[in-house]
Enzyme design. Sequence first.
Site, PDB file in Angstrom:
ATOM      1  CG  HIS A  90      -1.736  -1.235   1.385  1.00 44.15           C
ATOM      2  ND1 HIS A  90      -2.971  -1.438   0.814  1.00 44.15           N
ATOM      3  CD2 HIS A  90      -1.426  -2.390   2.036  1.00 44.15           C
ATOM      4  CE1 HIS A  90      -3.402  -2.647   1.125  1.00 44.15           C
ATOM      5  NE2 HIS A  90      -2.480  -3.256   1.861  1.00 44.15           N
TER       6      HIS A  90
ATOM      7  CB  SER B  10      13.420  23.194 -13.947  1.00 50.62           C
ATOM      8  OG  SER B  10      12.628  24.365 -13.985  1.00 50.62           O
TER       9      SER B  10
ATOM     10  CE  LYS C  62      12.074  19.788  -9.801  1.00 46.39           C
ATOM     11  NZ  LYS C  62      10.808  20.041 -10.457  1.00 46.39           N
TER      12      LYS C  62
ATOM     13  CD  GLU D  81       9.248  12.863 -14.699  1.00 42.38           C
ATOM     14  OE1 GLU D  81       8.213  13.511 -14.532  1.00 42.38           O
ATOM     15  OE2 GLU D  81      10.376  13.398 -14.803  1.00 42.38           O
TER      16      GLU D  81
END
Length: 472
Positions: A165, A286, A292, A299
């Site tokens: 979970h 970024s 970043k 991804e």
Amino acid sequence: MKPSTIKKKDKKLWAGRFSEATDPLVDIFTNSISFDYRLLPYDLMGSLAHLNMLARQRIIPGPEAKRIRSGLLEIQKEWNQGKLTFPLEDEDVHMFVEKRLRKKIGPIAGKLHTARSRNDQVALDLRLYLRDQIRDLKMELQSLQKTILETAKNQGHLVLPGYTHLQRAQPVILGHHLLAYLEMFSRDQERLSEVFRRVNSLPLGSAALAGTSFPIDRTQVAQALGFSQISPNSMDAVSDRDFVIEFLSAASILMMHYSRMSEELILWSGLEFDFVEISDAFCTGSSIMPQKKNPDVPELIRGKTGRVYGHLLGMLTTMKALPLTYNKDLQEDKEPVFDTVETLLNCTRLLSGLWSNIRFKAEVMEKAAETGYLLATDLADYLVKKGLDFRTAHQVVGTIVAYALERNLELRDLSLATLKTFHSVFKADVNTVLNLASAMSQRNSQGGTAPQQVKKAIREMEMRICSLQFDL
Ligand code: ARG
């Protein structure tokens, strides 16, 4: 307009019965050359095998076969040299080759299409192409498996939380976690071999749909092209795309595994988990936030899973109401296959690169495994070993966890005296249970996370990976 009045330039090789030229929009709409040019080397391979058989069977005379062969070989050379361009009017790769051959050797080129149709030809080309791609894919996947196995060997002892979970559940060692992915990839290898087995069947010789009146020898062609089977039914052979759907399905499952792995890499590389550092070479920045470092590669792998599933669904839908036999709808099989192959090869190579350069943060991982009562089950098992039934033991430990939670303590912080207030069977040996290393080595059941088990599993996995066969 009579056929003879169609401008020569516009005349298609099949235009005998046509009196008008094709509408330019139709040319654009129906062409497949813009993508099926990729099949050219396979089209030539198939044509050469077909030609040799026609000559041996004396369906076409030897000297003519010789001229056709040299024309085909010239085209092969031009392809290898990257010299070819593919005009839209040539419709598809098969027409392209025939036209080019005709330019080189004259009308005799037309003899190559004896006892053959584009319907069995295209099924053959796609099967030849997929055989090659499945081999490549299996090899790339093997090198990814080896890279991950190396990580499991070198850093497999590191401890981290195992989750259910997405909540910390029980501690595991990294080797065990990585082996879970290697199990998935082993199944993927098996699936790809299974798909290969069904791809490896010769459709050529089915002609348009009903076979041919020429005395062809399909066994000869199958042997020349290395097919282990010959399609038994000509109608099925020209309209069957099960092998495409099976490939897309195996590809979808593999992408699903890549996506799950990517998801974990994304989570683990964020500050919330902070278990890994993905190397700069596999991240991007970024344009506005200078701090970043984004895990774009995993991804995008996760993202591309969607398009591969889409191709599978698209193909199932294309096929679902097709009457026998060939229908032009079948031309829609190629782009999904090409795109899936390209996506899979890229994702596999990228994951290999990413895994060779990953850094695990041992302390953070271990700290996470030590926080959050991950040894509660071990404590309950301890009570069971002292004679309690598991349900009662679960209850007792539940109350202990609640007690510790309230005081912001971990289980190991509780003294024996405190534990005894919950149940009298607690003894000094409870220490050994509340220790990460000993808890881990106790999970020694077959397939468990005990380092001893994992070492054995790594050895077995290595044998499996190294014995993979590619001469399918
Ligand atoms: N380009 C076609 C395809 O990909 C080749 C087969 C064409 N056959 C035909 N009868 N029009 O399916």
